[in-house]
Design an enzyme around this catalytic site. Structure first.
Site, mmCIF file in Angstrom:
data_model
loop_
_atom_site.group_PDB
_atom_site.id
_atom_site.type_symbol
_atom_site.label_atom_id
_atom_site.label_comp_id
_atom_site.label_asym_id
_atom_site.label_seq_id
_atom_site.Cartn_x
_atom_site.Cartn_y
_atom_site.Cartn_z
ATOM 1 N N ASP A 2 0.790 -1.235 0.000
ATOM 2 C CA ASP A 2 0.000 0.000 0.000
ATOM 3 C C ASP A 2 0.820 1.282 0.000
ATOM 4 O O ASP A 2 0.366 2.327 -0.425
ATOM 5 C CB ASP A 2 -0.941 0.028 1.224
ATOM 6 C CG ASP A 2 -0.194 -0.202 2.539
ATOM 7 O OD1 ASP A 2 1.044 -0.348 2.504
ATOM 8 O OD2 ASP A 2 -0.842 -0.251 3.594
ATOM 9 N N HIS A 3 2.077 1.195 0.463
ATOM 10 C CA HIS A 3 2.856 2.425 0.640
ATOM 11 C C HIS A 3 3.626 2.843 -0.610
ATOM 12 O O HIS A 3 4.102 3.966 -0.675
ATOM 13 C CB HIS A 3 3.863 2.261 1.780
ATOM 14 C CG HIS A 3 3.272 2.438 3.140
ATOM 15 N ND1 HIS A 3 2.330 1.590 3.664
ATOM 16 C CD2 HIS A 3 3.492 3.383 4.098
ATOM 17 C CE1 HIS A 3 2.007 1.998 4.882
ATOM 18 N NE2 HIS A 3 2.693 3.074 5.167
ATOM 19 N N ASP A 14 3.649 -1.132 11.603
ATOM 20 C CA ASP A 14 3.175 0.176 11.193
ATOM 21 C C ASP A 14 2.519 0.791 12.415
ATOM 22 O O ASP A 14 1.778 0.109 13.128
ATOM 23 C CB ASP A 14 2.149 0.061 10.060
ATOM 24 C CG ASP A 14 1.859 1.419 9.469
ATOM 25 O OD1 ASP A 14 2.427 1.747 8.414
ATOM 26 O OD2 ASP A 14 1.065 2.171 10.084
ATOM 27 N N ARG A 20 -1.213 12.557 10.012
ATOM 28 C CA ARG A 20 0.074 13.208 10.282
ATOM 29 C C ARG A 20 0.246 14.397 9.366
ATOM 30 O O ARG A 20 -0.130 14.340 8.194
ATOM 31 C CB ARG A 20 1.228 12.232 10.067
ATOM 32 C CG ARG A 20 1.157 11.132 11.074
ATOM 33 C CD ARG A 20 2.433 10.381 11.219
ATOM 34 N NE ARG A 20 2.274 9.533 12.379
ATOM 35 C CZ ARG A 20 2.717 8.288 12.479
ATOM 36 N NH1 ARG A 20 3.394 7.763 11.478
ATOM 37 N NH2 ARG A 20 2.521 7.589 13.566
ATOM 38 N N SER A 45 6.367 7.211 13.088
ATOM 39 C CA SER A 45 6.358 5.910 12.426
ATOM 40 C C SER A 45 7.018 4.790 13.232
ATOM 41 O O SER A 45 7.834 5.020 14.125
ATOM 42 C CB SER A 45 7.095 6.061 11.099
ATOM 43 O OG SER A 45 7.449 4.812 10.576
ATOM 44 N N ARG A 105 8.909 2.723 11.539
ATOM 45 C CA ARG A 105 10.012 2.307 10.650
ATOM 46 C C ARG A 105 11.311 2.111 11.427
ATOM 47 O O ARG A 105 11.840 3.035 12.024
ATOM 48 C CB ARG A 105 10.185 3.321 9.506
ATOM 49 C CG ARG A 105 10.574 4.709 9.938
ATOM 50 C CD ARG A 105 10.489 5.708 8.770
ATOM 51 N NE ARG A 105 9.091 6.030 8.479
ATOM 52 C CZ ARG A 105 8.653 7.222 8.104
ATOM 53 N NH1 ARG A 105 9.490 8.211 7.903
ATOM 54 N NH2 ARG A 105 7.360 7.421 7.877
#
Ligand code: MIC
Ligand code: SF4
Length: 744
Positions: free
Chosen positions: A85-86, A150, A438, A633, A635
């Site tokens: 999706d990203h 996520d 965000r 995030s 990440r």
């Protein structure tokens, strides 16, 4: 699904000898085997849990799975899924953009698809939708526990889960069949009185809560919502509130099981799950005593009267700057925010449900009915193919297209800088309004001068029609094509599609029953994917002579540490993505971004280049930061990049939860100033020692010796939150080295 669940909760109630919140029930029902059912100290005790599921999105799954491939397992130990999706850039329209993404990122999608196939992981193809909507529609269930790579994994709280965002290394542990550790959270109760009506939407609840708690107020806490207002709200609306709970730093948020969840489960083809939940429903919400006297059971209590709640706009540059729509005119003029709205964007994992789109459409329809025109550009990213297919069937996409809106792919798109916005490179100061969650600088379009305000999709639609940030749809009128004053009617919509959901190809690929023959190929020359080399173990001595890489000033989110947008393409290639290390962080000493002093040469250069020079010279470094460092995030690249390039420690005033864990997992020392004012003592030319590592132990601060360039030195104290196990991660050079050892 619920085998043993009621029994475990009953046992917990007995051993704790008190009524339980929903959060406690779910946590106790998911204790790792062998973890005793005793009273854990909130905010202190580390506890091992056994989550039911793992979810990963394409941009984080690459690193998670590269790590998992080294864990020596044939198959994942718990049900897991990957969602693409990203990596889909929003530019022209859904079909064109999707095809372009497939062409460009073929190698990565193939890698994810084949790893999934091999290890028994469900794979959702590009175009299937945004991870959190797809999970809500298919996998989330009341009382469950899930982790996801996520930060907005928390969305599943809308369906009564405890769903928590983590780094890939945590996901790797759980997929390898190991326990997952979390500090037992503190509990915040939010009582929702009254009922939402008119222009106010679930989004406004979380915009308001963000204003109250700020971006760090939820750190270390789980937020439990309850009250008549909660029960009257749709399941997807609850999802919106939980989703954006990531923006207050909360570990997660959740709601007790109710009729809205049952309706949602049935509408999404899971009547069986609804029936099972109904059968144990008293275990899927808090005990009655808790909600009757919440102040006794929660560490903090907030009450919000939904009947009086105004629609809000939060921003710019931070999601907790909350302004009620009636005060926006004043705020915009006082702050000199550009009032012309260039874009209204709706979608993202938090606000792309059927209900959201139907309510936005009820506003969009009025453009034609009332002789109006869109004054701003307007775009929509549906949350999933199921939602997209259904809203297309119901004519909503047509309504949007007819007024000039662009329908982008079912993906994150502009929410994560995957937006090829025309003219963004001119860096003009401008305003946009979106329904995402965000709004950090540069996040949507890479332009540091774009001011983004967050609002509900219906409000965003009204703003796109008005094109003016000072417009208040509750009170103001617009001028139509006949020169008449017209007022927008308040939004209305459907909680669930009256004709049911429908979808032709949801975009799912089930894994092979036996994946042993599936080959996973990583081209050694690839610039998108790179197999991981183990990080070196700690050398067993104190860290002496570290150079200060950067003292970051103010907000330093994971977007500042490892920017997204164009950099997402390197998420599977550690060396390449390391070229974005801290390029968004502001250097305290010159107020510039990506410009720091190389102490070896005295020259200024970019952060990645400077750090690579230290690495080449075999000189360790340290990063210093402000409050809530690593906000945003999940990440882990924000921890792996500094690790890869030779940063040894990160010393800050305070951390965001996921980032702190990611640093620990990757073998970087994550430390906090014992006295926050000591931040001021760090000077640009400092050489720094970290002492006390030989006896590194839980609860014992480390000493930091600062050697200033004028020859003077001083010692300050640094706290840490490492437990025994985490100290082992540090010593081994990263948690993965331990798993590798164990499975070898
Ligand atoms: C985000 O919303 O910031 C992201 C992009 O979804 C991240 C994950 C990532 O960086 O890949 C998140 O929220 O964890
Ligand atoms: Fe995607 Fe945005 Fe949701 Fe992150 S917040 S998962 S980028 S839609």
């Amino acid at each position: 699904m619920y085998a043993g669940f009621p029994e475990r909760i009953t046992a917990a109630r007995k051993s704790l000898n008190k009524p339980l919140t929903l959060t406690e029930k779910i946590l106790y029902a998911h204790l790792w085997q062998g973890q005793p059912t005793s009273a854990y100290e909130r905010g202190k005790s580390y506890v091992d849990f056994a989550p039911d599921r793992v979810a990963m999105q394409d941009a984080t799954a690459q690193m998670a799975l590269l790590q998992f491939m080294q864990a020596g397992r044939d198959k994942v130990a718990v049900p897991s899924t990957v969602h693409c999706d990203h990596l889909i850039m929003a530019k022209d329209n859904a079909a064109t953009d999707l095809q372009r993404a497939i062409n460009e990122s073929n190698e990565v999608f193939n890698f994810l698809s084949s790893v999934s196939n091999k290890y028994g992981i469900g794979f959702w193809r590009p175009g299937a939708g945004i991870i959190h909507q797809v999970v809500l529609e298919n996998y989330a269930f009341p009382g469950g526990m899930m982790i996801g790579t996520d930060s907005h994994t928390v969305n599943a709280g809308g369906l009564g889960m405890v769903a928590i965002g983590v780094g890939g290394a945590d996901a790797c542990d759980v997929m390898a069949g190991l326990p997952w550790e979390l500090k037992f959270p503190k509990l915040i109760g939010v009582k929702l009185n009254g009922k939402l009506s008119g222009w106010t939407a679930p989004k406004d609840v979380i915009l308001k809560v963000a204003g109250i708690l700020t971006v760090k107020g939820g750190t270390g806490c789980i937020v439990e919502y309850f009250g008549e207002g909660a029960e009257a709200m749709s399941c997807t609306g609850k999802g919106t509130i939980c989703n954006m709970g990531a923006e207050i730093g909360a570990t997660t948020s959740t709601f007790g099981y109710d009729e809205s969840m049952s309706r949602y489960l049935k509408a999404t083809g899971r009547a069986d799950v609804a029936a099972m939940a109904d059968a144990i429903k008293e275990h899927l919400t808090a005990d009655a005593e808790v909600y009757a006297n919440p102040e006794k059971y929660f560490d903090q209590l907030i009450e919000i009267n939904l009947s009086e709640l105004e629609p809000h706009l939060n921003g710019p540059f931070t999601p907790d700057l909350a302004t009620p729509v009636s005060k926006m005119k004043e705020a915009a003029l006082a702050n000199n925010w550009p009032t012309r709205i260039e874009y209204g964007l709706i979608g993202s994992c938090t606000n792309s449900s059927y209900e959201d789109i139907s309510r936005a459409v009820s506003i969009a329809k009025q453009v034609k009915e009332k002789g109006l025109k869109l004054k701003s550009e307007f775009t929509i990213n549906p949350g999933s193919e199921q939602v997209r297919y259904t809203v297309e069937r119901d004519g909503y996409l047509d309504t949007f297209s007819q007024i000039g809106a662009t329908i982008f792919a079912n993906a994150c798109g502009p929410c994560i800088g995957m937006w090829d916005r025309v003219g963004a490179e001119r860096q003009e100061r401008n305003t946009i309004v979106h329904s995402f969650n965000r709004n950090f600088a540069k996040r949507a379009d890479g332009n540091p001068n774009t001011l983004a305000f967050v609002a509900s999709p219906e409000l965003v639609t009204a703003f796109a029609i008005a094109g003016d940030l000072t417009f208040n749809p509750l009170t103001d009128t617009l001028i139509n094509d006949k020169g008449e004053k017209v007022k927008l009617d308040e939004p209305s919509g459907y909680e669930l599609p009256p004709k049911g959901f429908d979808v032709k190809d949801p975009g799912y690929q089930a894994p092979a029953a036996d994946g042993s023959q599936v080959k996973v190929i990583v081209d050694p020359k690839s610039n998108r994917l790179q197999l991981l080399d183990p990080f070196a173990a700690w050398e067993g001595i104190d860290l002496k002579g570290l150079k200060l890489l950067i003292k970051a000033k103010g907000k330093c989110t994971t977007d500042h540490i490892s920017m997204a947008g164009p950099w997402l393409k390197f998420r599977g290639h550690l060396d390449n993505i390391s070229n974005n290390l801290l390029i968004g962080a502001v250097n305290f000493f010159n107020d510039k971004t990506d410009n720091v002093k190389n102490q070896l040469t005295g020259e200024y250069g970019t952060v990645p280049k400077t750090q690579r020079a230290y690495k080449a010279a075999n000189v360790g470094t340290i990063v210093v930061g402000d409050e809530n460092y690593g906000e945003g995030s999940s990440r882990e690249h924000a921890a792996m990049e500094p690790r890869h390039l030779g940063v040894r420690a990160v010393l800050v005033k305070s951390f965001a939860r996921i980032h702190e864990t990611n640093l620990k997992k990757q073998g970087i020392l994550g430390l906090t100033f014992a006295n926050k004012e000591d931040y001021d003592k760090i000077q640009e030319d400092d050489t720094i020692d970290i002492n006390g590592l030989i006896s590194f132990s839980p609860g014992v601060p480390l000493q930091i010796a600062l050697h200033h360039s004028d020859g003077s030195s001083e010692v300050i104290l640094a706290n840490h939150s490492y437990n025994e196990q985490q100290i082992e991660w540090f010593k081994a050079g990263g948690a993965l080295n331990i798993i590798r050892r164990e499975f070898a």
